[in-house]
Design a protein around this motif. Structure first.
Motif, PDB file in Angstrom:
ATOM      1  N   ARG A  31       0.825  -1.203   0.000  1.00  0.00           N
ATOM      2  CA  ARG A  31       0.000   0.000   0.000  1.00  0.00           C
ATOM      3  C   ARG A  31       0.870   1.269   0.000  1.00  0.00           C
ATOM      4  O   ARG A  31       0.584   2.231  -0.717  1.00  0.00           O
ATOM      5  N   GLN A  32       1.984   1.248   0.766  1.00  0.00           N
ATOM      6  CA  GLN A  32       2.890   2.404   0.788  1.00  0.00           C
ATOM      7  C   GLN A  32       3.521   2.620  -0.594  1.00  0.00           C
ATOM      8  O   GLN A  32       3.693   3.761  -1.031  1.00  0.00           O
ATOM      9  N   LEU A  33       3.842   1.529  -1.265  1.00  0.00           N
ATOM     10  CA  LEU A  33       4.419   1.636  -2.603  1.00  0.00           C
ATOM     11  C   LEU A  33       3.400   2.225  -3.576  1.00  0.00           C
ATOM     12  O   LEU A  33       3.735   3.085  -4.402  1.00  0.00           O
ATOM     13  N   GLU A  34       2.171   1.767  -3.483  1.00  0.00           N
ATOM     14  CA  GLU A  34       1.109   2.300  -4.360  1.00  0.00           C
ATOM     15  C   GLU A  34       0.903   3.790  -4.109  1.00  0.00           C
ATOM     16  O   GLU A  34       0.757   4.571  -5.063  1.00  0.00           O
ATOM     17  N   ASP A  35       0.915   4.187  -2.841  1.00  0.00           N
ATOM     18  CA  ASP A  35       0.728   5.604  -2.511  1.00  0.00           C
ATOM     19  C   ASP A  35       1.875   6.441  -3.069  1.00  0.00           C
ATOM     20  O   ASP A  35       1.654   7.557  -3.576  1.00  0.00           O
ATOM     21  N   TRP A  36       3.085   5.925  -2.973  1.00  0.00           N
ATOM     22  CA  TRP A  36       4.247   6.665  -3.468  1.00  0.00           C
ATOM     23  C   TRP A  36       4.219   6.791  -4.993  1.00  0.00           C
ATOM     24  O   TRP A  36       4.560   7.834  -5.556  1.00  0.00           O
ATOM     25  N   LEU A  37       3.778   5.692  -5.673  1.00  0.00           N
ATOM     26  CA  LEU A  37       3.695   5.708  -7.134  1.00  0.00           C
ATOM     27  C   LEU A  37       2.493   6.497  -7.639  1.00  0.00           C
ATOM     28  O   LEU A  37       2.484   6.983  -8.775  1.00  0.00           O
ATOM     29  N   GLY A  38       1.448   6.553  -6.808  1.00  0.00           N
ATOM     30  CA  GLY A  38       0.212   7.171  -7.259  1.00  0.00           C
ATOM     31  C   GLY A  38      -0.531   6.303  -8.233  1.00  0.00           C
ATOM     32  O   GLY A  38      -1.267   6.804  -9.103  1.00  0.00           O
ATOM     33  N   ALA A  39      -0.382   5.000  -8.090  1.00  0.00           N
ATOM     34  CA  ALA A  39      -1.053   4.051  -8.994  1.00  0.00           C
ATOM     35  C   ALA A  39      -1.318   2.758  -8.247  1.00  0.00           C
ATOM     36  O   ALA A  39      -0.512   2.338  -7.412  1.00  0.00           O
ATOM     37  N   ARG A  40      -2.438   2.133  -8.574  1.00  0.00           N
ATOM     38  CA  ARG A  40      -2.750   0.849  -7.951  1.00  0.00           C
ATOM     39  C   ARG A  40      -1.992  -0.252  -8.676  1.00  0.00           C
ATOM     40  O   ARG A  40      -1.935  -0.282  -9.906  1.00  0.00           O
ATOM     41  N   LEU A  41      -1.439  -1.162  -7.891  1.00  0.00           N
ATOM     42  CA  LEU A  41      -0.677  -2.284  -8.452  1.00  0.00           C
ATOM     43  C   LEU A  41      -1.493  -3.569  -8.457  1.00  0.00           C
ATOM     44  O   LEU A  41      -1.215  -4.483  -9.250  1.00  0.00           O
ATOM     45  N   PHE A  42      -2.469  -3.668  -7.563  1.00  0.00           N
ATOM     46  CA  PHE A  42      -3.319  -4.859  -7.466  1.00  0.00           C
ATOM     47  C   PHE A  42      -4.778  -4.428  -7.311  1.00  0.00           C
ATOM     48  O   PHE A  42      -5.084  -3.396  -6.699  1.00  0.00           O
ATOM     49  N   GLU A  43      -5.653  -5.254  -7.830  1.00  0.00           N
ATOM     50  CA  GLU A  43      -7.065  -5.211  -7.474  1.00  0.00           C
ATOM     51  C   GLU A  43      -7.295  -6.325  -6.460  1.00  0.00           C
ATOM     52  O   GLU A  43      -6.869  -7.472  -6.692  1.00  0.00           O
ATOM     53  N   ARG A  44      -7.898  -6.007  -5.312  1.00  0.00           N
ATOM     54  CA  ARG A  44      -8.111  -6.986  -4.270  1.00  0.00           C
ATOM     55  C   ARG A  44      -9.483  -7.649  -4.446  1.00  0.00           C
ATOM     56  O   ARG A  44     -10.481  -6.965  -4.661  1.00  0.00           O
ATOM     57  N   GLU A  45      -9.493  -8.942  -4.335  1.00  0.00           N
ATOM     58  CA  GLU A  45     -10.747  -9.693  -4.377  1.00  0.00           C
ATOM     59  C   GLU A  45     -10.651 -10.784  -3.315  1.00  0.00           C
ATOM     60  O   GLU A  45     -10.159 -11.882  -3.577  1.00  0.00           O
ATOM     61  N   GLY A  46     -11.080 -10.445  -2.095  1.00  0.00           N
ATOM     62  CA  GLY A  46     -10.901 -11.358  -0.975  1.00  0.00           C
ATOM     63  C   GLY A  46      -9.418 -11.505  -0.692  1.00  0.00           C
ATOM     64  O   GLY A  46      -8.703 -10.512  -0.519  1.00  0.00           O
ATOM     65  N   ARG A  47      -8.963 -12.753  -0.664  1.00  0.00           N
ATOM     66  CA  ARG A  47      -7.540 -12.987  -0.436  1.00  0.00           C
ATOM     67  C   ARG A  47      -6.733 -12.992  -1.732  1.00  0.00           C
ATOM     68  O   ARG A  47      -5.514 -12.996  -1.701  1.00  0.00           O
ATOM     69  N   LYS A  48      -7.396 -12.993  -2.865  1.00  0.00           N
ATOM     70  CA  LYS A  48      -6.695 -13.046  -4.154  1.00  0.00           C
ATOM     71  C   LYS A  48      -6.335 -11.644  -4.611  1.00  0.00           C
ATOM     72  O   LYS A  48      -7.051 -10.673  -4.352  1.00  0.00           O
ATOM     73  N   LEU A  49      -5.212 -11.550  -5.295  1.00  0.00           N
ATOM     74  CA  LEU A  49      -4.740 -10.291  -5.851  1.00  0.00           C
ATOM     75  C   LEU A  49      -4.682 -10.405  -7.370  1.00  0.00           C
ATOM     76  O   LEU A  49      -4.161 -11.400  -7.907  1.00  0.00           O
ATOM     77  N   TRP A  50      -5.180  -9.398  -8.029  1.00  0.00           N
ATOM     78  CA  TRP A  50      -5.143  -9.370  -9.483  1.00  0.00           C
ATOM     79  C   TRP A  50      -4.314  -8.154  -9.902  1.00  0.00           C
ATOM     80  O   TRP A  50      -4.668  -7.020  -9.587  1.00  0.00           O
ATOM     81  N   PRO A  51      -3.187  -8.380 -10.595  1.00  0.00           N
ATOM     82  CA  PRO A  51      -2.327  -7.248 -10.950  1.00  0.00           C
ATOM     83  C   PRO A  51      -2.978  -6.335 -11.976  1.00  0.00           C
ATOM     84  O   PRO A  51      -3.632  -6.793 -12.911  1.00  0.00           O
ATOM     85  N   THR A  52      -2.797  -5.037 -11.777  1.00  0.00           N
ATOM     86  CA  THR A  52      -3.234  -4.048 -12.748  1.00  0.00           C
ATOM     87  C   THR A  52      -2.181  -3.961 -13.853  1.00  0.00           C
ATOM     88  O   THR A  52      -1.115  -4.601 -13.791  1.00  0.00           O
ATOM     89  N   ASP A  53      -2.446  -3.146 -14.872  1.00  0.00           N
ATOM     90  CA  ASP A  53      -1.459  -2.947 -15.941  1.00  0.00           C
ATOM     91  C   ASP A  53      -0.178  -2.355 -15.360  1.00  0.00           C
ATOM     92  O   ASP A  53       0.929  -2.743 -15.747  1.00  0.00           O
ATOM     93  N   ALA A  54      -0.334  -1.417 -14.416  1.00  0.00           N
ATOM     94  CA  ALA A  54       0.848  -0.837 -13.776  1.00  0.00           C
ATOM     95  C   ALA A  54       1.606  -1.893 -12.987  1.00  0.00           C
ATOM     96  O   ALA A  54       2.848  -1.928 -12.983  1.00  0.00           O
TER      97      ALA A  54
END
Length: 281
Positions: A31-54
Motif C-alpha cells: 500500500r505504501q508503494l502504491e501511494d508513493w507511485l500514485g497508482a494501484r498495483l493490485f485489485e483486491r478480491e478477498g484474499r486473491k490479488l489481481w495485478p493491474t497494468d501498472a
C-alpha cells in the motif's frame, strides 16, 4: 521484495510466509508503494490479488532487475569462495612454481588462483595471501610452513662453458654471471667461495646481470656460468641444457617453504592447492 513476493503468490498471506513477516506487514508495504507511485498495483478480491497494468509493468522490470542482482551476487560469492591467492619469491615462481600451477590448472583438482610475485618479505607475508612460497630458515612469525626443498647452490652452465671452466689453462674464460643481492641471505659468488672454501674462480672475469633470472637466462645461452639452485633448475639440468661444476655444491642451510596464515583456516580450494604443491616436491 514485498511487491515481488506478492506478485508471484498473488496472495499477501503466502508472500508473508515466504518473507517470515506478518500478512499485515506485506499489505502495508505494498500500500505504501502504491501511494508513493500514485497508482494501484493490485485489485483486491478477498484474499486473491489481481495485478493491474501498472503492476504487470512494474513486475516485469522488477524481475529483470532482481535477476541481474542475483547473478552479480552469485558471481562475487563464487569468486570469494574459490579464488586462492598465492604469493611467491620471483625466482622460484619463474623456474619451479609456474610449471606446477599450470599442471594444477589442467587437472581435475583445478580451482581459480591468483599468483603474486615479489622479493620483499613484507610484500609476500600479507594477510590476504592464502599460500606463500618463501626463502629462509623456516621461521616466519604468524605463519605455519612446511619445507618444499633445501637450498643447494652450484655453478651451472652449458656443457661447453663448464668444460672451459674446468680447464685452468683455457684462454677463453667464461664470465661469472653476477646479480644484485636483494636480501642478506642470498648467496652470491663471494658467498659461494666463502662457503665452499674454493678460490679457483676468484680472479675469473664477471658479468653483471640485472637479476638472478637474467643470469640463468644468459647461462642457458652459453654466455657465462651462473649460480644455480639445484631444485629450481631441475628441468634444465635433467635435459642437459645446464650442467653443474664438479665439486662446487654448497648447501646453505636454508630452504624454500610453503607457508599459510596461523590466524585463519584455509578454504577447501587452498587446502587442495597446498596438498598438490607439497606432494610435488
Amino acid at each position: 521484495m514485498f511487491f515481488e513476493a506478492a506478485m508471484r503468490h498473488r496472495n499477501f498471506t503466502e508472500a508473508a510466509e515466504e518473507l517470515f513477516v506478518t500478512q499485515a506487514a506485506v499489505s502495508k508495504r505494498v500500500r505504501q508503494l502504491e501511494d508513493w507511485l500514485g497508482a494501484r498495483l493490485f485489485e483486491r478480491e478477498g484474499r486473491k490479488l489481481w495485478p493491474t497494468d501498472a503492476g504487470l509493468y512494474l513486475a516485469e522490470k522488477t524481475g529483470a532487475t532482481l535477476d541481474f542482482l542475483d547473478q552479480a551476487l552469485r558471481a562475487i560469492k563464487a569468486e570469494q569462495r574459490s579464488l586462492v591467492r598465492i604469493a611467491s619469491v620471483t625466482t622460484l615462481a619463474a623456474f619451479w612454481l609456474q610449471p606446477k600451477l599450470r599442471d594444477f590448472a589442467l587437472s581435475d583438482e583445478a580451482c581459480l588462483f591468483n599468483l603474486i610475485t615479489a622479493d620483499e618479505i613484507g610484500d609476500l607475508l600479507r594477510p590476504e595471501h592464502d599460500l606463500v612460497v618463501l626463502h629462509g630458515d623456516g621461521r616466519f612469525p604468524g605463519w605455519r610452513c612446511e619445507l618444499l626443498f633445501q637450498e643447494v647452490v652450484v655453478p651451472v652452465g652449458t656443457p661447453q662453458v663448464i668444460e672451459a671452466l674446468d680447464d685452468a689453462k683455457s684462454l677463453n674464460r667464461p664470465p661469472l654471471l653476477s646479480y644484485p643481492r636483494l636480501a642478506p641471505n642470498w648467496i652470491d659468488w663471494q658467498g659461494w667461495m666463502q662457503g665452499t672454501g674454493s678460490q679457483t674462480l676468484r680472479d675469473w672475469p664477471s658479468r653483471h646481470c640485472a637479476s638472478y633470472n637474467q643470469s640463468i637466462g644468459r647461462a642457458l645461452k652459453g654466455q657465462g656460468v651462473a649460480l644455480g639452485t639445484v631444485p629450481l633448475l631441475q628441468e634444465e639440468m635433467s635435459s642437459g641444457q645446464l650442467v653443474p661444476l664438479d665439486g662446487g655444491t654448497l648447501s646453505t642451510g636454508r630452504g624454500y617453504y610453503l607457508a599459510w596464515p596461523e590466524t585463519r583456516s584455509l578454504s577447501l580450494e587452498a587446502e587442495r592447492l597446498k596438498s598438490v604443491l607439497l606432494g610435488s616436491n
